[in-house]
Scaffold this active site. Structure first.
Site, PDB file in Angstrom:
ATOM      1  N   GLY A   1     -16.702 -69.450  20.325  1.00 51.18           N
ATOM      2  CA  GLY A   1     -17.857 -69.880  21.111  1.00 51.18           C
ATOM      3  C   GLY A   1     -18.920 -68.800  21.163  1.00 51.18           C
ATOM      4  O   GLY A   1     -18.723 -67.665  20.718  1.00 51.18           O
TER       5      GLY A   1
ATOM      6  N   ALA B   1     -10.384 -76.253  19.615  1.00 45.38           N
ATOM      7  CA  ALA B   1      -9.389 -76.312  18.540  1.00 45.38           C
ATOM      8  C   ALA B   1      -9.802 -75.373  17.415  1.00 45.38           C
ATOM      9  O   ALA B   1     -10.967 -75.001  17.299  1.00 45.38           O
ATOM     10  CB  ALA B   1      -9.260 -77.739  17.997  1.00 45.38           C
TER      11      ALA B   1
ATOM     12  N   TYR C   1      -4.450 -78.653   9.552  1.00 46.34           N
ATOM     13  CA  TYR C   1      -5.428 -79.048  10.564  1.00 46.34           C
ATOM     14  C   TYR C   1      -5.281 -80.530  10.901  1.00 46.34           C
ATOM     15  O   TYR C   1      -5.177 -80.910  12.075  1.00 46.34           O
ATOM     16  CB  TYR C   1      -6.847 -78.752  10.082  1.00 46.34           C
ATOM     17  CG  TYR C   1      -7.912 -79.433  10.911  1.00 46.34           C
ATOM     18  CD1 TYR C   1      -8.124 -79.081  12.240  1.00 46.34           C
ATOM     19  CD2 TYR C   1      -8.700 -80.449  10.373  1.00 46.34           C
ATOM     20  CE1 TYR C   1      -9.084 -79.712  13.018  1.00 46.34           C
ATOM     21  CE2 TYR C   1      -9.666 -81.081  11.136  1.00 46.34           C
ATOM     22  CZ  TYR C   1      -9.858 -80.717  12.453  1.00 46.34           C
ATOM     23  OH  TYR C   1     -10.799 -81.356  13.215  1.00 46.34           O
TER      24      TYR C   1
ATOM     25  N   ARG D   1     -18.323 -87.749   1.814  1.00 42.14           N
ATOM     26  CA  ARG D   1     -18.008 -87.709   3.238  1.00 42.14           C
ATOM     27  C   ARG D   1     -18.956 -88.622   4.020  1.00 42.14           C
ATOM     28  O   ARG D   1     -20.048 -88.941   3.567  1.00 42.14           O
ATOM     29  CB  ARG D   1     -18.142 -86.274   3.776  1.00 42.14           C
ATOM     30  CG  ARG D   1     -17.151 -85.287   3.143  1.00 42.14           C
ATOM     31  CD  ARG D   1     -15.730 -85.571   3.571  1.00 42.14           C
ATOM     32  NE  ARG D   1     -14.791 -84.628   3.001  1.00 42.14           N
ATOM     33  CZ  ARG D   1     -14.126 -84.815   1.867  1.00 42.14           C
ATOM     34  NH1 ARG D   1     -14.315 -85.935   1.160  1.00 42.14           N
ATOM     35  NH2 ARG D   1     -13.265 -83.911   1.439  1.00 42.14           N
TER      36      ARG D   1
ATOM     37  N   ARG E   1     -11.780 -76.970  -2.992  1.00 40.52           N
ATOM     38  CA  ARG E   1     -11.103 -76.268  -1.897  1.00 40.52           C
ATOM     39  C   ARG E   1      -9.739 -76.913  -1.643  1.00 40.52           C
ATOM     40  O   ARG E   1      -9.608 -78.139  -1.684  1.00 40.52           O
ATOM     41  CB  ARG E   1     -11.942 -76.313  -0.623  1.00 40.52           C
ATOM     42  CG  ARG E   1     -13.287 -75.636  -0.754  1.00 40.52           C
ATOM     43  CD  ARG E   1     -13.986 -75.488   0.577  1.00 40.52           C
ATOM     44  NE  ARG E   1     -14.113 -76.755   1.292  1.00 40.52           N
ATOM     45  CZ  ARG E   1     -14.692 -76.874   2.476  1.00 40.52           C
ATOM     46  NH1 ARG E   1     -15.194 -75.829   3.081  1.00 40.52           N
ATOM     47  NH2 ARG E   1     -14.787 -78.058   3.063  1.00 40.52           N
TER      48      ARG E   1
END
Length: 322
Positions: A36, A75, A141, A221, A281
């Protein structure tokens, strides 16, 4: 309503906090500041610097601020990193969610909006993806997010008053409509901020992978504006006033490949840095594209921002902050 936002000093969290405050909610930001930023902490919100792994602090915070609902955004989220550091991802994402649920039960806090992910579907061949399609995440993830959904659903068995909404985010982009909040990471992993940085610096842009099974062989995406995500969270809070639970995919149902996004950026920003293809990736599926019919019908939600909007707002935000 008194709403605790985990990860409220982060990208999606800061935009969500701003909109919650604009709707007159009392917001408590709960963030350990590991990813953050002080600049993203809304001055109108209360702030608690603590980890979701700190159960005692969660309980203390719920009681002190009389929390009535939780928006759980905190997360670890970087897919390639999760492949290299799976145990760190399970510790934070799964154990952290367990702590939140246990603390909610102890403190009689019975509403949660959970930030899930399209990554739970894995390399699914059918597109667009619907909420009932098979879940087979191909990276740690995505696995943690699927486990979290299971934990949240299981909590309804031991707490009959418990209500939840799981929001499965697809690829989030853009900055807040106000221009105050956005992606502040100096080295972002998300596509559009990476494009913005290459345009701002007139530096070479890297496209990771040109061997995917898509029209131009770059990954496809479903990009969704961060303001539309925040609006869905607000609508989910309203939804739980009359409903027990819900799970919704959040996307536009209009996919773009990486190369197509880059081309839109060239036209929108009137700049053209060079690009180079690099290796795929690890853990990245070929296509992720969702239907949003369920969110439209149940949450009364619709995305209102285009890919061009996302590119322009992100570019302006990053140019003014770096």
């Amino acid at each position: 309503m008194n709403i605790l936002v985990t990860g409220g000093a982060g990208y999606i969290g800061s935009v969500t906090v701003e909109k919650l405050i604009n709707q007159k909610h009392n917001v408590i930001i709960y963030d350990d500041m590991s990813t953050g930023f002080k600049k993203l902490i809304n001055p109108k919100a209360k702030f608690v610097k603590a980890s979701i792994l700190n159960y005692k602090k969660l309980v203390e915070t719920f009681k002190k601020h009389k929390v009535q609902a939780v928006v759980h955004l905190a997360a670890k989220i970087v897919v390639p990193e999760s492949v290299l550091k799976p145990f760190e991802y399970f510790e934070t994402n799964v154990n952290g969610t367990i702590n939140i649920l246990k603390a909610m039960n102890e403190c009689n806090v019975n509403k949660i909006i959970f930030a899930s992910s399209a990554a739970i579907y894995g390399n699914i061949k059918k597109v667009p993806i619907s909420e009932d399609d098979p879940k087979d995440p191909i990276n740690p993830y995505g696995q943690t997010k699927l486990i979290d959904e299971m934990l949240i659903r299981n909590n309804t068995v031991i707490n009959s008053n418990f209500k939840y909404v799981n929001l499965r985010f697809f690829n989030v982009a853009g900055a807040s409509d106000s221009g105050k909040y956005g992606m502040l990471k100096a080295k972002p992993s998300l596509l559009i901020p990476c494009i913005s940085d290459s345009f701002i610096k007139n530096a070479q842009f890297s496209i990771y992978g040109n061997h995917y099974k898509t029209i131009d062989k770059t990954a496809l995406r479903d990009y969704i504006d961060v303001n539309d995500i925040a609006n869905a969270i607000l609508l989910s809070i309203q939804y739980l006033s009359k409903n027990k639970y819900g799970t919704f995919n959040l996307g536009t149902n209009k996919g773009c490949t990486v190369k197509e996004v880059y081309d839109v950026a060239i036209r929108a920003l009137k700049m053209k840095p060079n690009f180079v293809y690099k290796s795929n990736r690890p853990g990245d599926p070929d296509k992720l594209l969702t239907t949003n019919k369920l969110a439209k019908s149940k949450l009364k939600w619709s995305p209102t921002h285009s890919i061009k909007d996302m590119i322009i707002s992100d570019f302006k935000f990053r140019k003014s902050n770096f």
